[in-house]
Design an enzyme around this catalytic site. Structure first.
Site, mmCIF file in Angstrom:
data_model
loop_
_atom_site.group_PDB
_atom_site.id
_atom_site.type_symbol
_atom_site.label_atom_id
_atom_site.label_comp_id
_atom_site.label_asym_id
_atom_site.label_seq_id
_atom_site.Cartn_x
_atom_site.Cartn_y
_atom_site.Cartn_z
ATOM 1 N N HIS A 99 67.425 -34.443 -69.971
ATOM 2 C CA HIS A 99 65.970 -34.298 -70.100
ATOM 3 C C HIS A 99 65.574 -33.358 -71.231
ATOM 4 C CE1 HIS A 99 66.447 -30.584 -67.587
ATOM 5 N NE2 HIS A 99 65.420 -30.183 -68.309
ATOM 6 N N ASP A 120 71.697 -36.492 -65.544
ATOM 7 C CA ASP A 120 71.007 -35.516 -66.382
ATOM 8 C C ASP A 120 71.979 -34.764 -67.284
ATOM 9 O OD1 ASP A 120 68.787 -34.308 -67.443
ATOM 10 O OD2 ASP A 120 68.641 -32.763 -65.884
ATOM 11 N N ASN A 159 66.051 -22.604 -69.511
ATOM 12 C CA ASN A 159 67.420 -22.456 -69.033
ATOM 13 C C ASN A 159 68.115 -23.803 -68.881
ATOM 14 O OD1 ASN A 159 66.475 -19.622 -67.306
ATOM 15 N ND2 ASN A 159 68.452 -19.671 -68.343
ATOM 16 N N SER A 160 67.330 -24.876 -68.828
ATOM 17 C CA SER A 160 67.890 -26.209 -68.621
ATOM 18 C C SER A 160 68.984 -26.513 -69.631
ATOM 19 C CB SER A 160 66.784 -27.269 -68.739
ATOM 20 O OG SER A 160 65.839 -27.113 -67.713
ATOM 21 N N VAL A 173 75.767 -53.023 -51.802
ATOM 22 C CA VAL A 173 75.284 -52.883 -50.420
ATOM 23 C C VAL A 173 74.092 -51.943 -50.394
ATOM 24 C CG1 VAL A 173 77.485 -53.352 -49.270
ATOM 25 C CG2 VAL A 173 76.942 -51.010 -49.981
#
Length: 486
Positions: free
Chosen positions: A126, A156, A226-227, A284
């Site tokens: 992101h 991510d 911080n990501s 499934v």
């Protein structure tokens, strides 16, 4: 009668007592006055060692002049990442003026860490999503334009490449050694404040948040920016990628989540080799196994994944998996909860033959399936049940059910061998969740082909005792536990 002692006798008794007491004390270890206090960790050496491997990532987007307004980019990144509505007083983008050339507009800020000395950097997907340009800044203030090698939204994880050599790469840790309660540290650029260090402890492992991966939960302060930065253990090893926070107020509230580094590395390896991630699937639709269902069907404890539906032509259908099965193991590994299954299957290369262990009507069997590849989901076609026949009378009414024979046309459409159709549901059956139009496939682990089978199986049930029912609703199959009123 009290015995009297003279002065010499008293002195002898006291001396003997003192000698005995002294001997006893000399043999006993000295008790500590207070418990030993363990000192708090010192992170200075870790920061000096790992800090140079952490980078700041800025992204640029080409927009028409004025299209982005003057909003604080760090706050916008915060709103985008954590799903917070943009305040109404923030400037909105005007209609772009196509007569003017595009401008480079700062889009967001994040963090990352150096994987290899020749410039591979790992971050969150992101952070770089939608960027026209990615700029990576090292701790020595050198700045590079980065090329996106690949990104995977589902986990991510993203990998970018800068043209540099001799860079300080991080050490990758062993997740199996990570313990709840141990100290960990984060380095990143919250709100653009580069090389910010925060610390805390591991709050939980294998935290299921509904995403594809089980997260590491910590109380390390994590904020926008911080990501993509590393979560580091006390050995200076990266054990996770800081990715999300839990917040009701929009600020940090002591709960943050990191992607386990072993899962991230597995994704990064595929991105580096092919630029994309391939995942296995068996086709499934699954659900959790409740305690009531587990006990009623003889499974014991609630574990595994309940198969609610099987895709037509899927590896599961070809391998013999049926709706209503409980998948308890995949390749010999126990499935504790339903979400373990897609994670296990997703990590298997498509085309691989695998063993699926299912619990079906009181017994366990192994099935062989050839793993398929995850693709875009197709819209589900919902079946229409034909008109109901006149309701039947009999023992089913005691459970609040009225059923009828299943027409051959509906059997063919639903690809069923047998069953009975629910024409009406009330009382205990309605409370259990059954409703008109459902197709009952089994009762008390006994397959039902027609109304006669249904009545026979129902008659064998002890009066007043709860009974499990396997039923089909549209494309999905599930269990219900009917508890008749005593």
């Amino acid at each position: 009668m009290m015995h009297k002692l003279n002065w010499k006798q008293c002195r002898a008794y006291v001396g003997a007592a003192a000698l005995a007491l002294g001997t006893t004390l000399s043999l006993m270890p000295a008790a500590p006055v207070m418990a030993q206090v363990r000192s708090l960790p010192d992170f200075t050496d870790l920061v000096e060692t790992v800090g140079p491997s952490v980078v700041n990532i800025r992204t640029v987007e080409k927009v028409k002049p004025g299209a982005a307004g003057n909003a604080d980019e760090q706050m916008l990144e915060f709103f985008r990442r954590f799903g917070i509505p943009v305040p109404p007083n923030m400037p909105r983008a005007p209609r772009p003026d196509r007569s003017q050339p595009d401008e480079d507009q700062p889009r967001g800020v994040g963090s990352g860490f150096i994987l290899t000395s020749d410039g591979l950097v790992m971050t969150n997907a992101h952070v770089v999503e939608g960027a026209d340009e990615v700029l990576v800044t090292l701790t020595d203030k050198r700045e590079f334009k980065a090329r996106i090698i690949g990104s995977d939204k589902r986990t991510d994880v993203a990998v970018v490449k800068i043209e540099a050599t001799g860079l300080p790469a991080v050490k990758i840790g062993d997740i199996s050694r990570l313990k709840v309660g141990e100290w960990v540290m984060a380095i990143g650029s919250p709100f653009g404040l580069e090389n910010t260090v925060t610390a805390g402890i591991v709050s939980a492992k294998q935290r299921d948040t509904g995403d594809y991966l089980p997260f590491i939960q910590t109380d390390v302060a994590i904020n926008p920016g911080n990501s993509g930065g590393p979560l580091i253990n006390m050995r200076g090893e990266v054990v996770g990628i800081n990715s999300q926070i839990y917040s009701r107020s929009g600020g940090f509230q002591g709960i943050s989540f990191a992607i386990p580094i072993d899962e991230a590395t597995r994704v990064a390896d595929q991105l580096r080799s092919t630029g994309r991630v391939t995942r296995g699937k068996i086709g499934v639709q699954i659900d959790q196994v409740s305690k009531d269902v587990a006990e009623s069907i003889g499974l014991g404890k609630p574990q595994g994944a309940l198969v609610r539906g099987v895709e037509a032509g899927s590896p599961a259908e070809k391998g013999g998996v049926e709706a209503g099965d409980i998948i308890t193991k995949f390749e010999g590994k126990t499935i504790d909860k339903a979400m373990d299954l897609p994670r296990m299957v997703g990590n298997v290369k498509p085309g691989t033959k695998a063993t699926v262990t299912v619990f079906r009507r009181g017994s366990t069997r192994d099935l062989s399936v050839v793993i398929g590849e995850v693709e875009a989901e197709k819209p589900v076609r919902r079946s229409q049940a034909p008109e109901a026949k006149p309701p039947m009378a009999g023992p089913a009414q005691a459970m609040g059910l009225m059923v009828s024979e299943l027409p051959d046309a509906l059997k063919k459409e639903l690809k069923l061998k047998g069953g009975v159709k629910v024409d009406a549901s009330e009382g205990a059956a309605a409370r259990a969740g059954l409703r008109e139009g459902d197709v009952i496939l089994a009762i008390a682990n006994t397959e039902i082909s027609n109304v006669k089978d249904f009545e026979t199986a129902l008659a064998k049930n002890e009066k007043g005792k709860a009974i499990n029912v396997l039923f089909r609703r549209s494309e999905w199959t599930q269990y219900a536990l009917i508890r008749p009123t005593r």
